[in-house]
Design a protein around this motif. Structure first.
Motif, PDB file in Angstrom:
ATOM      1  N   PRO A   5      56.369  48.742 -47.151  1.00  0.00           N
ATOM      2  CA  PRO A   5      57.700  48.368 -46.650  1.00  0.00           C
ATOM      3  C   PRO A   5      58.094  49.287 -45.501  1.00  0.00           C
ATOM      4  O   PRO A   5      57.663  50.443 -45.421  1.00  0.00           O
ATOM      5  CB  PRO A   5      58.603  48.587 -47.874  1.00  0.00           C
ATOM      6  CG  PRO A   5      57.678  48.533 -49.046  1.00  0.00           C
ATOM      7  CD  PRO A   5      56.394  49.108 -48.571  1.00  0.00           C
ATOM      8  N   ALA A   6      58.913  48.780 -44.591  1.00  0.00           N
ATOM      9  CA  ALA A   6      59.338  49.557 -43.422  1.00  0.00           C
ATOM     10  C   ALA A   6      60.005  50.862 -43.828  1.00  0.00           C
ATOM     11  O   ALA A   6      59.829  51.904 -43.179  1.00  0.00           O
ATOM     12  CB  ALA A   6      60.294  48.713 -42.571  1.00  0.00           C
ATOM     13  N   GLU A   7      60.768  50.820 -44.929  1.00  0.00           N
ATOM     14  CA  GLU A   7      61.478  52.019 -45.395  1.00  0.00           C
ATOM     15  C   GLU A   7      60.496  53.127 -45.763  1.00  0.00           C
ATOM     16  O   GLU A   7      60.714  54.308 -45.463  1.00  0.00           O
ATOM     17  CB  GLU A   7      62.385  51.643 -46.572  1.00  0.00           C
ATOM     18  CG  GLU A   7      63.220  52.790 -47.140  1.00  0.00           C
ATOM     19  CD  GLU A   7      62.511  53.536 -48.257  1.00  0.00           C
ATOM     20  OE1 GLU A   7      62.895  54.678 -48.546  1.00  0.00           O
ATOM     21  OE2 GLU A   7      61.562  52.966 -48.841  1.00  0.00           O
ATOM     22  N   ARG A   8      59.381  52.747 -46.377  1.00  0.00           N
ATOM     23  CA  ARG A   8      58.406  53.765 -46.777  1.00  0.00           C
ATOM     24  C   ARG A   8      57.636  54.294 -45.573  1.00  0.00           C
ATOM     25  O   ARG A   8      57.292  55.479 -45.511  1.00  0.00           O
ATOM     26  CB  ARG A   8      57.446  53.169 -47.824  1.00  0.00           C
ATOM     27  CG  ARG A   8      58.129  52.930 -49.156  1.00  0.00           C
ATOM     28  CD  ARG A   8      57.153  52.543 -50.239  1.00  0.00           C
ATOM     29  NE  ARG A   8      57.842  52.409 -51.513  1.00  0.00           N
ATOM     30  CZ  ARG A   8      57.248  52.034 -52.656  1.00  0.00           C
ATOM     31  NH1 ARG A   8      55.955  51.751 -52.652  1.00  0.00           N
ATOM     32  NH2 ARG A   8      57.938  51.933 -53.758  1.00  0.00           N
ATOM     33  N   ARG A   9      57.339  53.399 -44.612  1.00  0.00           N
ATOM     34  CA  ARG A   9      56.655  53.870 -43.397  1.00  0.00           C
ATOM     35  C   ARG A   9      57.532  54.867 -42.643  1.00  0.00           C
ATOM     36  O   ARG A   9      57.045  55.869 -42.123  1.00  0.00           O
ATOM     37  CB  ARG A   9      56.304  52.672 -42.507  1.00  0.00           C
ATOM     38  CG  ARG A   9      55.196  51.797 -43.059  1.00  0.00           C
ATOM     39  CD  ARG A   9      54.589  50.930 -41.949  1.00  0.00           C
ATOM     40  NE  ARG A   9      55.568  50.010 -41.373  1.00  0.00           N
ATOM     41  CZ  ARG A   9      55.761  48.769 -41.820  1.00  0.00           C
ATOM     42  NH1 ARG A   9      55.042  48.318 -42.856  1.00  0.00           N
ATOM     43  NH2 ARG A   9      56.653  47.984 -41.241  1.00  0.00           N
ATOM     44  N   ALA A  10      58.856  54.589 -42.616  1.00  0.00           N
ATOM     45  CA  ALA A  10      59.779  55.491 -41.927  1.00  0.00           C
ATOM     46  C   ALA A  10      59.818  56.847 -42.604  1.00  0.00           C
ATOM     47  O   ALA A  10      59.850  57.902 -41.941  1.00  0.00           O
ATOM     48  CB  ALA A  10      61.174  54.866 -41.898  1.00  0.00           C
ATOM     49  N   ARG A  11      59.809  56.871 -43.940  1.00  0.00           N
ATOM     50  CA  ARG A  11      59.840  58.142 -44.689  1.00  0.00           C
ATOM     51  C   ARG A  11      58.555  58.935 -44.439  1.00  0.00           C
ATOM     52  O   ARG A  11      58.575  60.165 -44.327  1.00  0.00           O
ATOM     53  CB  ARG A  11      60.031  57.876 -46.180  1.00  0.00           C
ATOM     54  CG  ARG A  11      61.424  57.341 -46.519  1.00  0.00           C
ATOM     55  CD  ARG A  11      61.491  56.843 -47.952  1.00  0.00           C
ATOM     56  NE  ARG A  11      61.312  57.924 -48.917  1.00  0.00           N
ATOM     57  CZ  ARG A  11      61.214  57.721 -50.241  1.00  0.00           C
ATOM     58  NH1 ARG A  11      61.280  56.484 -50.730  1.00  0.00           N
ATOM     59  NH2 ARG A  11      61.062  58.741 -51.056  1.00  0.00           N
ATOM     60  N   LEU A  12      57.419  58.227 -44.344  1.00  0.00           N
ATOM     61  CA  LEU A  12      56.154  58.905 -44.086  1.00  0.00           C
ATOM     62  C   LEU A  12      56.105  59.439 -42.658  1.00  0.00           C
ATOM     63  O   LEU A  12      55.550  60.518 -42.400  1.00  0.00           O
ATOM     64  CB  LEU A  12      54.986  57.946 -44.336  1.00  0.00           C
ATOM     65  CG  LEU A  12      54.729  57.608 -45.805  1.00  0.00           C
ATOM     66  CD1 LEU A  12      53.740  56.463 -45.932  1.00  0.00           C
ATOM     67  CD2 LEU A  12      54.197  58.838 -46.547  1.00  0.00           C
ATOM     68  N   ASP A  13      56.689  58.667 -41.714  1.00  0.00           N
ATOM     69  CA  ASP A  13      56.734  59.120 -40.321  1.00  0.00           C
ATOM     70  C   ASP A  13      57.429  60.469 -40.207  1.00  0.00           C
ATOM     71  O   ASP A  13      57.032  61.334 -39.422  1.00  0.00           O
ATOM     72  CB  ASP A  13      57.468  58.087 -39.447  1.00  0.00           C
ATOM     73  CG  ASP A  13      56.548  56.937 -39.053  1.00  0.00           C
ATOM     74  OD1 ASP A  13      55.316  57.173 -39.007  1.00  0.00           O
ATOM     75  OD2 ASP A  13      57.044  55.828 -38.818  1.00  0.00           O
ATOM     76  N   LYS A  14      58.488  60.658 -40.980  1.00  0.00           N
ATOM     77  CA  LYS A  14      59.235  61.915 -40.941  1.00  0.00           C
ATOM     78  C   LYS A  14      58.381  63.091 -41.412  1.00  0.00           C
ATOM     79  O   LYS A  14      58.641  64.239 -41.056  1.00  0.00           O
ATOM     80  CB  LYS A  14      60.492  61.807 -41.807  1.00  0.00           C
ATOM     81  CG  LYS A  14      61.559  60.863 -41.235  1.00  0.00           C
ATOM     82  CD  LYS A  14      62.787  60.838 -42.135  1.00  0.00           C
ATOM     83  CE  LYS A  14      63.871  59.938 -41.554  1.00  0.00           C
ATOM     84  NZ  LYS A  14      65.090  59.888 -42.403  1.00  0.00           N
ATOM     85  N   LEU A  15      57.381  62.800 -42.238  1.00  0.00           N
ATOM     86  CA  LEU A  15      56.490  63.849 -42.729  1.00  0.00           C
ATOM     87  C   LEU A  15      55.278  64.041 -41.822  1.00  0.00           C
ATOM     88  O   LEU A  15      54.380  64.833 -42.122  1.00  0.00           O
ATOM     89  CB  LEU A  15      56.012  63.508 -44.148  1.00  0.00           C
ATOM     90  CG  LEU A  15      57.090  63.433 -45.238  1.00  0.00           C
ATOM     91  CD1 LEU A  15      56.477  62.975 -46.555  1.00  0.00           C
ATOM     92  CD2 LEU A  15      57.748  64.800 -45.426  1.00  0.00           C
ATOM     93  N   GLY A  16      55.243  63.263 -40.738  1.00  0.00           N
ATOM     94  CA  GLY A  16      54.122  63.387 -39.810  1.00  0.00           C
ATOM     95  C   GLY A  16      52.924  62.559 -40.208  1.00  0.00           C
ATOM     96  O   GLY A  16      51.808  62.795 -39.729  1.00  0.00           O
ATOM     97  N   VAL A  17      53.122  61.594 -41.095  1.00  0.00           N
ATOM     98  CA  VAL A  17      52.042  60.715 -41.532  1.00  0.00           C
ATOM     99  C   VAL A  17      52.258  59.350 -40.911  1.00  0.00           C
ATOM    100  O   VAL A  17      53.338  58.760 -41.021  1.00  0.00           O
ATOM    101  CB  VAL A  17      52.018  60.577 -43.070  1.00  0.00           C
ATOM    102  CG1 VAL A  17      50.895  59.637 -43.490  1.00  0.00           C
ATOM    103  CG2 VAL A  17      51.836  61.939 -43.706  1.00  0.00           C
ATOM    104  N   SER A  18      51.238  58.852 -40.230  1.00  0.00           N
ATOM    105  CA  SER A  18      51.357  57.537 -39.597  1.00  0.00           C
ATOM    106  C   SER A  18      50.040  56.792 -39.732  1.00  0.00           C
ATOM    107  O   SER A  18      49.073  57.304 -40.307  1.00  0.00           O
ATOM    108  CB  SER A  18      51.730  57.695 -38.117  1.00  0.00           C
ATOM    109  OG  SER A  18      50.647  58.296 -37.412  1.00  0.00           O
ATOM    110  N   GLU A  19      50.009  55.581 -39.175  1.00  0.00           N
ATOM    111  CA  GLU A  19      48.794  54.760 -39.251  1.00  0.00           C
ATOM    112  C   GLU A  19      47.636  55.419 -38.524  1.00  0.00           C
ATOM    113  O   GLU A  19      46.479  55.207 -38.844  1.00  0.00           O
ATOM    114  CB  GLU A  19      49.077  53.381 -38.654  1.00  0.00           C
ATOM    115  CG  GLU A  19      47.950  52.383 -38.861  1.00  0.00           C
ATOM    116  CD  GLU A  19      48.319  51.003 -38.370  1.00  0.00           C
ATOM    117  OE1 GLU A  19      47.592  50.049 -38.686  1.00  0.00           O
ATOM    118  OE2 GLU A  19      49.348  50.869 -37.674  1.00  0.00           O
ATOM    119  N   SER A  20      47.945  56.265 -37.561  1.00  0.00           N
ATOM    120  CA  SER A  20      46.903  56.910 -36.752  1.00  0.00           C
ATOM    121  C   SER A  20      46.452  58.256 -37.314  1.00  0.00           C
ATOM    122  O   SER A  20      45.607  58.923 -36.728  1.00  0.00           O
ATOM    123  CB  SER A  20      47.397  57.101 -35.315  1.00  0.00           C
ATOM    124  OG  SER A  20      48.554  57.937 -35.298  1.00  0.00           O
TER     125      SER A  20
END
Length: 232
Positions: A5-20
């Motif tokens: 879900p977009a909400e979880r991707r956003a939370r992971l982005d804040k931790l420096g975790v992304s698809e790349s």
């Protein structure tokens, strides 16, 4: 990543975790060398035994009262920690349990066995019913014990034999039912003068079914039972 879900991707982005984020990204950890404290282990193990009466040290609530004790014991059992001759002697004197699962199984057997002895003293037999809520756990254990008789050691089987434990409960039940029905047949004969129990009589319905079954399975009956039926 695409299924999150977009909400979880956003939370992971804040931790420096992304698809790349590289899949094999590693984190360097500080090197730690564990040094066994044998004296503390022996002190804690002795205190554990004094408090609980055994040395079945495992990852449970009892062992949690002695931090580090279960880990130390686990390393001993796995062989990753080898005692020297003097330490081995102290372990034997203390009664260290090497095979934890076997010890737990033995302790469980002993606990249920004591309950069974008390049940026998109160009820006169060892035929514990699983349907009795008060003795449900004991009844389940007795049933499993009958089913897994070959897994018991000789000493355990002998202890059960010594208190008259019934290994074939169904057979014992069938034996007792035959005697009960035969007794009812004698009472029927006393009242009616024959053994022609009618199937449409509610008072004798169970007996009528038993009498019918006796006639149908005469070839399976023992000579002793045939003679008893012939005698009436």
């Amino acid at each position: 990543w695409g299924e999150l879900p977009a909400e979880r991707r956003a939370r992971l982005d804040k931790l420096g975790v992304s698809e790349s984020t590289p899949p094999h990204q590693s984190v360097q950890r500080a090197h730690y060398t564990w040094v066994p404290n044998w004296e503390k282990f022996f002190q804690d193990a002795a205190a554990f035994k004094k408090k609980f009466g055994h040395l079945r040290i495992g990852h449970d609530k009892q062992s949690q009262q002695f931090p580090g004790l279960a880990n130390f014991a686990g390393k001993l059992r796995s062989g990753s920690l080898e005692p020297d001759e003097a330490q081995q002697e102290r372990l034997e004197e203390l009664g260290f349990v090497w095979d934890l699962q076997a010890a737990k199984t033995e302790a469980f057997f002993n606990r249920r066995y004591k309950e069974l002895v008390k049940y026998q003293a109160k009820h006169g037999d060892t035929n514990v019913s699983q349907l009795n809520e008060k003795y449900k756990a004991l009844g389940q254990w007795a049933t499993r014990t009958r089913q897994t008789r070959d897994r018991l050691n000789d000493e355990q089987r002998q202890r059960l034999d010594n208190i008259g434990f019934v290994w074939e409960l169904k057979k014992e039940w069938m034996e007792s039912q035959w005697e009960i029905r035969f007794g009812e047949l004698l009472e029927y004969i006393k009242q009616h003068g024959d053994t022609l129990v009618p199937q449409d009589c509610p008072d004798w319905y169970t007996l009528s079914r038993w009498v019918s079954r006796m006639r149908q399975t005469k070839g399976d009956l023992s000579d002793e039972r045939i003679n008893r039926l012939d005698a009436v």
